[in-house]
Write a protein that holds these residues in place. Structure first.
Motif, short mmCIF file in Angstrom:
data_model
loop_
_atom_site.label_atom_id
_atom_site.label_comp_id
_atom_site.label_asym_id
_atom_site.label_seq_id
_atom_site.Cartn_x
_atom_site.Cartn_y
_atom_site.Cartn_z
N LEU A 238 0.81 -1.21 0.00
CA LEU A 238 0.00 0.00 0.00
C LEU A 238 0.85 1.26 0.00
CD1 LEU A 238 -3.00 -0.86 2.38
CD2 LEU A 238 -2.94 -0.80 -0.12
N VAL A 239 2.10 1.17 0.43
CA VAL A 239 2.99 2.33 0.33
C VAL A 239 3.16 2.71 -1.13
CG1 VAL A 239 5.32 3.18 0.75
CG2 VAL A 239 4.20 1.74 2.47
N ARG A 240 3.46 1.73 -1.95
CA ARG A 240 3.60 1.99 -3.38
C ARG A 240 2.28 2.47 -3.99
NH1 ARG A 240 4.36 -2.59 -7.97
NH2 ARG A 240 4.23 -1.22 -9.79
N THR A 241 1.18 1.84 -3.57
CA THR A 241 -0.14 2.24 -4.06
C THR A 241 -0.42 3.71 -3.78
OG1 THR A 241 -1.13 0.03 -3.89
CG2 THR A 241 -2.62 1.90 -3.72
N LEU A 242 -0.21 4.12 -2.54
CA LEU A 242 -0.54 5.49 -2.15
C LEU A 242 0.44 6.50 -2.72
CD1 LEU A 242 -1.62 4.57 1.44
CD2 LEU A 242 -3.11 5.59 -0.28
N GLU A 243 1.69 6.12 -2.86
CA GLU A 243 2.64 7.02 -3.54
C GLU A 243 2.23 7.22 -4.99
OE1 GLU A 243 6.74 6.08 -1.00
OE2 GLU A 243 6.33 4.99 -2.86
N THR A 244 1.79 6.16 -5.63
CA THR A 244 1.30 6.28 -7.01
C THR A 244 0.05 7.14 -7.07
OG1 THR A 244 2.17 4.08 -7.56
CG2 THR A 244 0.45 4.96 -9.00
N LEU A 245 -0.85 6.94 -6.12
CA LEU A 245 -2.09 7.71 -6.08
C LEU A 245 -1.80 9.19 -5.85
CD1 LEU A 245 -5.07 6.69 -6.27
CD2 LEU A 245 -5.18 6.96 -3.80
N ALA A 246 -0.83 9.49 -5.00
CA ALA A 246 -0.46 10.89 -4.74
C ALA A 246 0.11 11.54 -5.99
CB ALA A 246 0.53 10.96 -3.59
N ASP A 247 0.92 10.79 -6.74
CA ASP A 247 1.58 11.34 -7.93
C ASP A 247 0.63 11.44 -9.13
OD1 ASP A 247 3.95 11.52 -6.55
OD2 ASP A 247 4.76 9.63 -7.32
N GLU A 248 -0.16 10.41 -9.34
CA GLU A 248 -0.98 10.34 -10.56
C GLU A 248 -2.41 10.82 -10.35
OE1 GLU A 248 -0.86 6.44 -12.26
OE2 GLU A 248 1.33 6.34 -12.30
N GLY A 249 -2.85 10.93 -9.10
CA GLY A 249 -4.22 11.33 -8.83
C GLY A 249 -5.15 10.13 -8.79
N PRO A 250 -6.39 10.34 -8.40
CA PRO A 250 -7.34 9.23 -8.24
C PRO A 250 -7.68 8.50 -9.52
CG PRO A 250 -8.41 11.36 -7.89
CD PRO A 250 -6.95 11.63 -7.95
N ARG A 251 -7.52 9.14 -10.68
CA ARG A 251 -7.81 8.45 -11.94
C ARG A 251 -6.76 7.40 -12.28
NH1 ARG A 251 -12.82 8.23 -13.51
NH2 ARG A 251 -12.02 7.46 -15.51
N SER A 252 -5.71 7.30 -11.44
CA SER A 252 -4.73 6.23 -11.65
C SER A 252 -5.39 4.87 -11.62
CB SER A 252 -3.64 6.30 -10.56
OG SER A 252 -2.73 5.24 -10.70
N ALA A 253 -6.46 4.73 -10.87
CA ALA A 253 -7.15 3.45 -10.78
C ALA A 253 -7.91 3.11 -12.05
CB ALA A 253 -8.12 3.46 -9.59
N TYR A 254 -8.05 4.07 -12.95
CA TYR A 254 -8.80 3.86 -14.19
C TYR A 254 -7.94 4.04 -15.45
CZ TYR A 254 -12.46 4.46 -10.73
OH TYR A 254 -13.24 4.33 -9.61
N GLU A 255 -7.01 4.96 -15.41
CA GLU A 255 -6.25 5.29 -16.62
C GLU A 255 -4.74 5.33 -16.39
OE1 GLU A 255 -8.10 8.99 -17.17
OE2 GLU A 255 -10.02 8.12 -17.76
N GLY A 256 -4.28 4.91 -15.21
CA GLY A 256 -2.87 5.01 -14.88
C GLY A 256 -2.30 3.69 -14.39
N THR A 257 -1.29 3.79 -13.56
CA THR A 257 -0.55 2.62 -13.10
C THR A 257 -1.43 1.61 -12.37
OG1 THR A 257 1.45 3.97 -12.89
CG2 THR A 257 1.40 1.89 -11.67
#
Length: 459
Positions: A184-203
């Motif tokens: 979840l550390v990696r997940t949240l770092e990715t979410l902070a960098d890419e924004g919430p749409r990361s779950a749909y259009e990002g990493t």
């Protein structure tokens, strides 16, 4: 008054931190929800679905937020996927569920957080991720209620990648043990960098699609790219001088609220009978839910309820994100539903307004017990004049057809009245998370539910 009530002390603390930093009720709800996706992963997760309600004090308007799970399969010929059938003990009852990769619907929580923040937030997105990220780095102690739920849900929580999280070394986590989820550390770092749409259009979305292809799931790239949270008008019910705003749904909370007779002058046996008669039509089941209720200093209010169902038993490798199991809960599939359409939900986040603004913000978790828990707490405060914590702590009942489940604390006269009315009574030995978890904030106080190790903070 700035306050938050939630399903875990760490969740409440995350929201309180953001409120203290000048965040709006929406900011605090987003931060708290993200924290719940670390601290309350037995109950909820980022890849689940939810419903919310937000009151904007400046405009005097409230709106419901729909970010529940959607039926997958856009852009693909229908894929039949075998599900794993399980029986999970809820109290003394075995309840049937189906899990596995094929039970995962299109997640909605990230889009819901994006909509809340985009419409009503004022702090930077990355700031709202910070409390959850700290929790993921530090690990979180398991409260008693969460450890109890984990024991109940162990067959699904320890499938596949979950075994290393919830039963490290082969022993299931107990109360006080540290819940470690390094992915979840990696997940949240990715979410902070890419924004919430990361779950749909990002990493994060790419990782979900890779797992779908590897294990034969149903969620497609088109499903993710097309998903958007939506705002709708709330249902309004007059209740004891308040305008209660909520949503219609499987729980039919507006219906039971409108038919509940006044309770404030009834003795306990008559009060119990009135509640049983109002609640005896049992709604469908839904497991694994949590709730956040927030008010800020400007009079804004937000209630957000989220769920994974049980969870599918599949986790995104290296990210420790549990997939939802909404397609395995047949009661949520009300008739033929096409890909892209939202599934039904029991959630009923609610606000009570009068001429001074928001008098109460409340929501509940607890599947079939959700509406009863919420009704008993809301009526306790608005009808019977109880303080929030007293209303939350008071013993609850839950009728299932002719059987009435009772928490300890009801008197012998109440048991006798129920029996005389033809009901079978089942007394529980202790207060239990079976009876739901309510988070409530009023103008003067806030309360979390001890049945689910909930907590509240008033600033």
């Amino acid at each position: 008054m700035r306050a938050i009530a939630a399903g875990h002390p760490a969740t409440a603390e995350a929201g309180a931190e953001v409120l203290a930093d000048g965040g709006s009720a929406a900011d605090a709800a987003v931060a708290a929800c993200l924290a719940s996706c670390v601290a309350e992963t037995v109950m909820t997760g980022l890849l689940g679905g939810g419903h919310g309600i937000y009151f904007d004090a400046a405009s005097g308007r409230a709106a419901n937020l729909d970010c529940f799970a959607a039926i997958p399969g856009l852009g693909r010929v229908r894929r039949e996927v075998a599900l794993l059938e399980l029986e999970i003990p809820f109290g003394s009852e075995l309840v049937h569920y189906a899990v596995g990769i094929g039970s995962c619907a299109v997640p909605g929580v990230p889009a819901g957080l994006d909509a809340l923040w985009g419409e009503h937030g004022r702090l930077p997105w990355a700031r709202l991720v910070e409390p959850a990220l700290r929790l993921a780095k530090e690990a979180v102690p398991m409260p008693a209620a969460h450890a109890s739920c984990l024991e109940m849900l162990a067959p699904v929580m320890t499938m596949n990648e979950g075994a290393g999280i919830y039963s490290p070394g082969g022993s299931l986590l107990r109360e006080g043990d540290l819940l470690r989820q390094p992915g979840l550390v990696r997940t949240l770092e990715t979410l902070a960098d890419e924004g919430p749409r990361s779950a749909y259009e990002g990493t994060l979305g790419e990782a979900l699609l890779e797992l779908m292809e590897e294990r034969g799931g149903r969620v497609t790239e088109e499903d993710l790219h097309s998903y958007e949270a939506t705002w709708t008008e709330p249902v309004s019910v007059e209740f004891r001088g308040f305008d209660v705003l909520t949503r219609a749904g499987l729980s039919d909370f507006p219906g039971v609220l409108s038919t509940l007779p006044p309770l404030h002058r009834l003795d306990e046996p008559k009060r119990a009978l009135a509640l049983v008669e109002t609640l005896r039509d049992e709604p469908p089941r839904q497991a694994g839910t949590t709730n956040v209720s927030v008010t800020d200093g400007e009079g804004n209010a937000c209630v957000l309820t989220t769920s994974l169902g049980l969870g599918s038993g599949d986790f995104l490798p290296g990210l420790d994100l549990h997939l939802n199991s909404m397609l395995g809960e047949s009661d949520l599939l009300t008739g033929p539903i096409e890909p892209g359409e939202r599934m039904a939900s029991m959630m009923a986040p609610s606000l009570a307004l009068d001429d001074r603004g928001v008098g109460l913000a409340a929501g509940a978790a607890g599947g079939t017990r959700l509406r009863g828990a919420l009704l008993q707490v809301l009526a306790g405060i608005l009808d019977e004049g109880l303080e929030p914590q007293a209303a939350v702590d008071r013993p609850r009942l839950h009728p299932v057809a002719a059987l009435v489940h009772l928490e300890p604390g009801f008197g012998a006269a109440t048991l006798g009245a129920l029996a005389s009315a033809g009901f079978e009574v089942r007394e529980w030995p202790v207060a239990h998370h079976y009876f739901g978890g309510v988070s409530v904030v009023t103008r003067s106080a806030a309360a979390g539910d001890p049945r689910r190790s909930g907590a509240a903070r008033v600033l």
